[in-house]
Write a protein that holds these residues in place. Sequence first.
Motif, mmCIF file in Angstrom:
data_model
loop_
_atom_site.group_PDB
_atom_site.id
_atom_site.type_symbol
_atom_site.label_atom_id
_atom_site.label_comp_id
_atom_site.label_asym_id
_atom_site.label_seq_id
_atom_site.Cartn_x
_atom_site.Cartn_y
_atom_site.Cartn_z
ATOM 1 N N LEU A 202 64.877 91.614 85.195
ATOM 2 C CA LEU A 202 63.697 92.359 85.627
ATOM 3 C C LEU A 202 62.692 92.466 84.486
ATOM 4 N N ALA A 203 63.185 92.795 83.299
ATOM 5 C CA ALA A 203 62.313 92.937 82.131
ATOM 6 C C ALA A 203 61.674 91.610 81.750
ATOM 7 N N ALA A 204 62.426 90.523 81.856
ATOM 8 C CA ALA A 204 61.884 89.206 81.509
ATOM 9 C C ALA A 204 60.749 88.814 82.442
ATOM 10 N N VAL A 205 60.934 89.040 83.744
ATOM 11 C CA VAL A 205 59.902 88.697 84.729
ATOM 12 C C VAL A 205 58.679 89.594 84.564
ATOM 13 N N TYR A 206 58.901 90.898 84.460
ATOM 14 C CA TYR A 206 57.783 91.842 84.407
ATOM 15 C C TYR A 206 57.010 91.755 83.093
ATOM 16 N N SER A 207 57.630 91.215 82.047
ATOM 17 C CA SER A 207 56.905 91.021 80.795
ATOM 18 C C SER A 207 56.088 89.735 80.805
ATOM 19 N N GLY A 208 56.233 88.934 81.863
ATOM 20 C CA GLY A 208 55.339 87.802 82.037
ATOM 21 C C GLY A 208 55.917 86.428 81.814
ATOM 22 N N ALA A 209 57.226 86.296 81.679
ATOM 23 C CA ALA A 209 57.822 84.972 81.510
ATOM 24 C C ALA A 209 57.535 84.109 82.737
ATOM 25 N N ALA B 45 57.782 93.672 71.439
ATOM 26 C CA ALA B 45 58.676 94.072 72.524
ATOM 27 C C ALA B 45 59.352 95.409 72.210
ATOM 28 N N VAL B 46 59.813 95.557 70.974
ATOM 29 C CA VAL B 46 60.460 96.810 70.568
ATOM 30 C C VAL B 46 59.491 97.981 70.698
ATOM 31 N N TYR B 47 58.266 97.782 70.221
ATOM 32 C CA TYR B 47 57.289 98.873 70.302
ATOM 33 C C TYR B 47 56.927 99.189 71.752
ATOM 34 N N SER B 48 56.699 98.162 72.568
ATOM 35 C CA SER B 48 56.311 98.372 73.968
ATOM 36 C C SER B 48 57.386 99.136 74.733
ATOM 37 N N ALA C 108 59.182 86.606 73.592
ATOM 38 C CA ALA C 108 59.423 85.431 72.751
ATOM 39 C C ALA C 108 59.101 84.131 73.490
ATOM 40 N N ALA C 109 59.265 84.126 74.811
ATOM 41 C CA ALA C 109 58.965 82.932 75.590
ATOM 42 C C ALA C 109 57.470 82.644 75.637
ATOM 43 N N GLN C 110 56.660 83.695 75.561
ATOM 44 C CA GLN C 110 55.216 83.545 75.745
ATOM 45 C C GLN C 110 54.426 83.439 74.455
ATOM 46 N N PHE C 111 54.868 84.145 73.430
ATOM 47 C CA PHE C 111 54.059 84.304 72.229
ATOM 48 C C PHE C 111 54.726 83.587 71.060
ATOM 49 N N ARG C 112 53.986 82.738 70.376
ATOM 50 C CA ARG C 112 54.576 81.749 69.475
ATOM 51 C C ARG C 112 55.216 82.331 68.220
ATOM 52 N N LYS D 78 56.955 88.482 65.331
ATOM 53 C CA LYS D 78 55.967 89.432 65.831
ATOM 54 C C LYS D 78 56.196 89.741 67.306
ATOM 55 N N ALA D 79 56.618 88.746 68.084
ATOM 56 C CA ALA D 79 56.921 88.977 69.495
ATOM 57 C C ALA D 79 58.053 89.995 69.647
ATOM 58 N N VAL D 80 59.062 89.893 68.781
ATOM 59 C CA VAL D 80 60.175 90.853 68.806
ATOM 60 C C VAL D 80 59.665 92.255 68.486
ATOM 61 N N LEU D 81 58.838 92.366 67.458
ATOM 62 C CA LEU D 81 58.285 93.674 67.081
ATOM 63 C C LEU D 81 57.471 94.274 68.228
#
Length: 279
Positions: free
Chosen positions: A49-56, A242-245, A229-233, A237-240
């Motif tokens: 659910l999180a993967a889809v809703y985050s835009g993968a 996601a953690v903050y969001s 991580a799938a979307q942003f190169r 930074k993508a991990v950071l």
Amino acid sequence: MVKVRKITQNILNTVIQKRPADSFKGTYGKIALIGGSQNFGGAIIMASLAAVYSGAGLVTTITDQTNQTSLHDWLPEAMFVDWNQFEQAAPIIQAANVVVIGPGLGTDNQAFDLLTKTFQLAKLGQIFVIDGSALTLLAANKLALPQDSINVLTPHQMEWQRVSGIQMADQTPQENQAAAQKLNAIVVVKSHRTQVYANDQIYENTGGTPAQATGGMGDTLAGMVGGFAAQFRDTPKAVLAAVYSHSAIADKLAEKQYVVLPHQISEALPKFMHKNQAN
């Protein structure tokens, strides 16, 4: 004295980009999520659910057959593969930009077999997000991480104790950083103030609420890390971001709720990301 950098809202619009007009689903990455035994199907559903809703762009959930109906009730956007048919799962894993493995996987022989076979498929540049019981299996069997992939570990403190050998009471930033460097991995140590070890730097999240203390919260974070991580190169930074969001959404929901449910964070993600995308 080791410097600990704060993760703040500033990370968001440096990571979350406005989508170009000529994009399509392949632009936003392919994710394979592996987990969800018969008794723990909810974990992989929440991660998916999180993967889809985050835009993968394309999400495939590789799980036990008993979870198929529930998965599609919650998430018709996800594709399903029965993890008992590994010959069907293997090409999907190989084609994925990101592999999330561990939520609800279990620790029995079948789970260990799935983990080792999946690690063997890892390829150069592929991102592995290793969570939950996959971390327990990793530690108990002294498995090596895939050498060619970019590995992101998302343990809570007890799982990190198993993987790193550092007792919870001794998990200082310095000790954790040394262990993360030895593993050559990005490590997200989840706690009241989650810390991320990446690029020889230490980052500490500034958000989070006790309203998040409920089952499935870590599964949701693993799926978000995979989706970002799938979307942003820039993977660290993508991990950071996601953690903050994850915590920022929970903090907002907790203003009006006694407890925040993991799927509520996922459902809030599209509006949150729209609000915080780069100008």
